[in-house]
Write a protein that holds these residues in place. Sequence first.
Motif, short mmCIF file in Angstrom:
data_model
loop_
_atom_site.label_atom_id
_atom_site.label_comp_id
_atom_site.label_asym_id
_atom_site.label_seq_id
_atom_site.Cartn_x
_atom_site.Cartn_y
_atom_site.Cartn_z
N LEU A 95 -1.51 11.05 1.53
CA LEU A 95 -1.14 9.68 1.16
C LEU A 95 -2.19 8.64 1.59
CD1 LEU A 95 1.16 8.25 -0.28
CD2 LEU A 95 2.22 7.86 1.95
N PHE A 96 -2.57 8.68 2.87
CA PHE A 96 -3.49 7.65 3.36
C PHE A 96 -4.89 7.80 2.74
CE2 PHE A 96 -0.13 7.72 6.56
CZ PHE A 96 0.23 6.38 6.52
N PRO A 97 -5.42 9.03 2.67
CA PRO A 97 -6.70 9.18 1.96
C PRO A 97 -6.61 8.71 0.50
CG PRO A 97 -6.26 11.12 3.26
CD PRO A 97 -5.03 10.29 3.31
N ALA A 98 -5.46 8.96 -0.13
CA ALA A 98 -5.29 8.55 -1.53
C ALA A 98 -5.32 7.03 -1.63
CB ALA A 98 -3.96 9.07 -2.07
N MET A 99 -4.66 6.38 -0.65
CA MET A 99 -4.66 4.92 -0.67
C MET A 99 -6.07 4.37 -0.42
SD MET A 99 -0.99 4.44 1.15
CE MET A 99 -1.28 2.90 1.93
N MET B 169 -6.46 7.49 -9.20
CA MET B 169 -7.12 7.96 -7.97
C MET B 169 -6.09 8.47 -6.98
SD MET B 169 -10.21 7.53 -8.67
CE MET B 169 -10.59 7.00 -10.31
N VAL B 170 -5.01 7.68 -6.79
CA VAL B 170 -3.95 8.06 -5.85
C VAL B 170 -3.35 9.40 -6.29
CG1 VAL B 170 -1.64 7.49 -5.01
CG2 VAL B 170 -3.37 5.72 -5.15
N ALA B 171 -3.02 9.47 -7.57
CA ALA B 171 -2.36 10.69 -8.07
C ALA B 171 -3.27 11.90 -7.93
CB ALA B 171 -1.96 10.49 -9.53
N ALA C 276 -8.81 5.84 -1.36
CA ALA C 276 -9.53 6.00 -2.63
C ALA C 276 -9.17 4.88 -3.60
CB ALA C 276 -9.22 7.36 -3.24
N ALA C 277 -7.88 4.50 -3.59
CA ALA C 277 -7.41 3.49 -4.53
C ALA C 277 -7.92 2.10 -4.17
CB ALA C 277 -5.89 3.50 -4.57
N ARG C 278 -8.02 1.85 -2.85
CA ARG C 278 -8.38 0.49 -2.42
C ARG C 278 -9.89 0.28 -2.28
NH1 ARG C 278 -3.81 -0.11 2.24
NH2 ARG C 278 -2.07 -0.61 0.87
N LEU C 279 -10.62 1.31 -2.58
CA LEU C 279 -12.07 1.25 -2.41
C LEU C 279 -12.65 0.04 -3.16
CD1 LEU C 279 -13.97 3.42 -1.14
CD2 LEU C 279 -14.37 4.20 -3.47
N PRO C 280 -13.35 -0.88 -2.47
CA PRO C 280 -14.01 -1.98 -3.20
C PRO C 280 -15.16 -1.37 -4.01
CG PRO C 280 -13.98 -2.37 -0.80
CD PRO C 280 -13.63 -0.93 -1.02
N VAL C 281 -15.02 -1.42 -5.33
CA VAL C 281 -15.93 -0.65 -6.20
C VAL C 281 -17.39 -1.07 -6.02
CG1 VAL C 281 -16.37 0.07 -8.56
CG2 VAL C 281 -14.04 -0.45 -7.85
#
Lengths: 230, 394
Positions: free
Chosen positions: B376-380, B307-309, B382-387
């Motif tokens: 960077l922050f939007p990517a983070m 997601m980050v990438a 997306a990565a930290r999203l509680p599914v």
Amino acid sequence: MTALVTLRNVTKSYVRGKQKVEVLHGIDLTIEPGEFLALMGPSGSGKTTLLNLVAGLDQPTTGEVLVAGDRIDQLSRGSLSDWRARHIGFIFQFYNLLPVLTAEANVEVPLLLTNLSKSERRRRVQVALELVGLAERARHKPNELSGGQQQRVAIARAIVSDPTLLVCDEPTGDLDRQSAEEIMNLLTALNRSHKKTIVMVTHDPKAAEYASRELHLDKGLLTNDTRRAA
Amino acid sequence: MKMFRQIGAVTAMNFRSLPQRVSTSLVVVIGIAGVVAVLVSVLAMSTGLIRTMENTGRDDRAIVLRSGSMAETSSALDRNSAKLIVDGAGIKHDANGDPITSAETMRILSLHKKDDDSEINVILRGVGPRMLEVRPELKIVEGRMFEPAVTEVIVGKSAHSQFKGLNVGDVVHSRGANWTVVGVFETGGDSHESSLMTYAETLISIDQRGSFQSVTALLDSPSSFQAFKDSLSSNPALAVDVVREREYYQQQSKNMSTIISIIAYVVGGIMAVGAVFAALNTMYSAVSARLQEIATLRALGFGSAAMVASVLAEALILALIGGVIGALLAWMFFNGNTVSTSGGGMGQMVFELAVSPQLMILGVVWACVIGVLGGLFPAMRAARLPVAMALRAV
């Protein structure tokens, strides 16, 4: 028989503002391989929360969750992702297909997480789409399919990697009666002919009738557990 | 391998959904293109100035100024000093044994620019009779060389193209004399092409001065410089500074090019901060628009890294497109354009903006940095999203 899913004294609570809300209170549950379990109950009873715990989408506040021999309550987020890819097939109420991909590309998505070759992936996608009766719509995008067809594509996506467990969250919640029946017949066939273990959350008593076991939740507690003869 | 396939698959999905987010994506592309275009074009001034000044002067030529003078304009060398200087060691001599030097003086002429008629100070340099031997790179490209003892001037190619009234046959009116333009010269694109030249004694006589301002000497070789410098420094009758000609002109342009570079980075930096916020905004809305996709993919087992990438890759590609467009715009509109400026002690100088490949790469690198910071922050997120929560929200 060894249980496929075992929950021991599972609780789940959330913090809302300054309040701690306990959604599940000490749930004990076992699900055998090959069962088709319908989880029922009023809104806010904790059905989806319980389903998410079984599917490894969420982790309990206390208690143990064993699925396919793994203590998934102890897995890290990263390991849990890998575990879901190996063991769980998801069927959502609103299908959750990727709108930019064709039906076959949507079905292929879980296989991108495996080491299968492209030709093998293609073969499996074809088999899955044939199984749900949509091989001829493989090149169609979700917005070119009816709700029932989209849900069948979602089912093909859920079974394509041959997961241990299918979890369905209101799979007929967005469908008309006829499409709902088709979907439930398909799930029943997957359960009976392909021995897929299914855990399904539903509000719909008619949908629940297709299941071999019905479990009722109310205010975070299991209240009724009914098994039907096959 | 599996990880790369995940990243590739998610990134491809991102790009396929780009047409649905074209307007917000364009904000990033245009914003970053603007930053890069401004940065590159302002830096092109500095690069052009440095290139012109580096092109001016040779290592085997030395310039002698009065001790403590930072520039020719503030220097004064009387005739005795000028005579002593030409006796210095290491100076090249002609077949007759005469030293090849040029005692020079200068004054400012006020001329009008062709494009906007603005009044600009231009140098009129008085040179010695051996100037062509001292500066063999000087070539007359139109007309002829000035004659001594008459008010004739030759004009540099850049000055000729920039200012009114400098065609051969024109007369330049100034305090004390009317100068007839008799020729146009080039010196290989160096700063002298922005000036006019005449005979030094003529200029001194008109200005009623008793001194020169500098002496330029052609040396036997670049390595003769130290001997030349030592011989003048050790002469108690002289109080002079001796510098290599190339170093002198580099020093003269240093302050100006430093100021231009600072302006470029300050203006570019402020714009870049704005562009980072635009990118942040766009990428946050891209993540929001794809919340269902991201939550679904995470549920199916795709990892946070993918997601980050994928978000970073999207931000980076948009930034890259913006950066390339900005650099190309700067190149198309500014590369080779002539601008003029006043330089420390040099009067007005004309030089070409130089949008070099290095500058264009620098602009694209800036764009990529903006893209990464904005993504960077939007990517983070997306990565930290509680599914589980995200699936319920959609």
